[in-house]
Design an enzyme around this catalytic site. Sequence first.
Site, PDB file in Angstrom:
ATOM      1  N   GLU A  36      35.894  41.103  49.592  1.00  0.00           N
ATOM      2  CA  GLU A  36      37.340  41.177  48.721  1.00  0.00           C
ATOM      3  C   GLU A  36      38.374  41.897  49.856  1.00  0.00           C
ATOM      4  O   GLU A  36      39.404  41.657  49.597  1.00  0.00           O
ATOM      5  CB  GLU A  36      37.274  42.268  47.530  1.00  0.00           C
ATOM      6  CG  GLU A  36      37.290  43.725  47.882  1.00  0.00           C
ATOM      7  CD  GLU A  36      37.702  44.422  46.566  1.00  0.00           C
ATOM      8  OE1 GLU A  36      38.935  44.023  45.944  1.00  0.00           O
ATOM      9  OE2 GLU A  36      37.237  45.274  46.312  1.00  0.00           O
ATOM     10  N   ARG A  65      39.890  41.003  40.796  1.00  0.00           N
ATOM     11  CA  ARG A  65      40.349  41.121  41.999  1.00  0.00           C
ATOM     12  C   ARG A  65      41.397  39.943  42.340  1.00  0.00           C
ATOM     13  O   ARG A  65      41.492  39.550  43.674  1.00  0.00           O
ATOM     14  CB  ARG A  65      39.149  41.119  43.032  1.00  0.00           C
ATOM     15  CG  ARG A  65      38.427  42.711  42.603  1.00  0.00           C
ATOM     16  CD  ARG A  65      39.124  43.684  42.880  1.00  0.00           C
ATOM     17  NE  ARG A  65      38.256  45.019  42.999  1.00  0.00           N
ATOM     18  CZ  ARG A  65      37.875  45.779  41.783  1.00  0.00           C
ATOM     19  NH1 ARG A  65      38.229  45.176  40.815  1.00  0.00           N
ATOM     20  NH2 ARG A  65      37.130  46.698  42.146  1.00  0.00           N
ATOM     21  N   SER A  98      35.011  48.868  48.251  1.00  0.00           N
ATOM     22  CA  SER A  98      34.203  47.803  47.990  1.00  0.00           C
ATOM     23  C   SER A  98      34.565  46.767  49.044  1.00  0.00           C
ATOM     24  O   SER A  98      35.766  46.331  49.216  1.00  0.00           O
ATOM     25  CB  SER A  98      34.183  47.225  46.697  1.00  0.00           C
ATOM     26  OG  SER A  98      33.997  48.059  45.681  1.00  0.00           O
TER      27      SER A  98
END
Length: 342
Positions: free
Chosen positions: A338, A165, A242
């Site tokens: 994130e 990520r 997420s």
Amino acid sequence: MKIKENQNLRHFNTFGIDASCRLMVEYESIKDLLSFIKDIRFRNLPHLHIGEGSNLLFLKDYDGVVLRSAIRQTRQLQSDRPDEIRLQVGGGLKWDTLVASTLRHGWYGLENLSLIPGTVGAAAVQNIGAYGAEAGDFIESVTCINLQTGERRTFAHDECHYAYRHSYFKSAEAWGQWAVIYVNLRLSRHFTPNLSYGRLREELEHRSLKPEQVTPQQLRDIIIDIRRSKLPDPRVQGNAGSFFKNPIVGRDVYEKLVKHYERVPHFEVDDTHVKIPAAWLIEQCGWKGKSMGTAAVHDVQPLVLVNLGGAKGRDIAELSEAVRHDVSERFGIDIQPEVNFI
Ligand code: EPU
């Protein structure tokens, strides 16, 4: 080029947060973008380049320029290798439109990344990943425009510094400086299913499919089914997939956890590190399905925070802080968002 003043952003962020920006600019070509960055309104205001807003949380109105790319063309590039396909894809194309079209053409590699929301440009910044694959694995280079100087630069794969990520474009040094114009991908004409993710192999067994029998479209369909069964549809319930990254911890931290819990799910990273699903940590803290006002922890996939309707960015941020605090108190592990807070 489309320029709008005081644009409401509710339909430009998948959380469905009701914020606005001073100017929204959608550019259709490099020429458009280069002419706009010389504009006095651009020079005097902060800017934010978005894709489909699937990884953003607006904490307040954005007093600046929101940029979007409408460059969506896909072009096949020359390749010396007969088994390989090289593509130049416009940063403004929807990621899943690309995945579906590559499969239709018989170009393989992106199957496991089916149905991820967002644009191709954002995928290259965020290094989106799912079911054992990451966008960075297929990215040969990324062509960008520098938003200060107008310089055009192509970053080779290694210069993109892809990690979980993460990419160079997300680093403090580069953040907000580059607009992704084209992403150059390398795909294969041969289909080799990537079944490294345990849940995928289980799903094949469940459907009585042998790994050597599975077709690319079947694999895509399975991924789509798994995602739909776990992840809320942002068109129905605002969310950004997420919300947290899965923490990577030292093996010693993991060994300590194992002493207290019968089963600690984990993924191997290297000899000294393991990744622990944040979903598990959050569930253990009792947050699965819990809400705080209009913000909630999803009841199927606790890694996802949802807008129950009318939530402000701050409501989601407060919930995320409460969850993060409890995980840290209980496990001594800091789970990092994130999602980008704006
Ligand atoms: N788990 C629980 N409780 C739950 C749900 C999951 O304990 O209620 C545990 C289970 O042990 C499960 C593990 O979490 O095996 C992993 O769950 P899942 O397969 O759903 O994946 P994830 O680690 O929660 C990551 C990505 C997703 C991606 C999936 C599949 C991150 C931050 N998220 O989630 O990406 O789709 O793996 O590869 O890495 C996204 O980034 O927006 C996203 C959805």
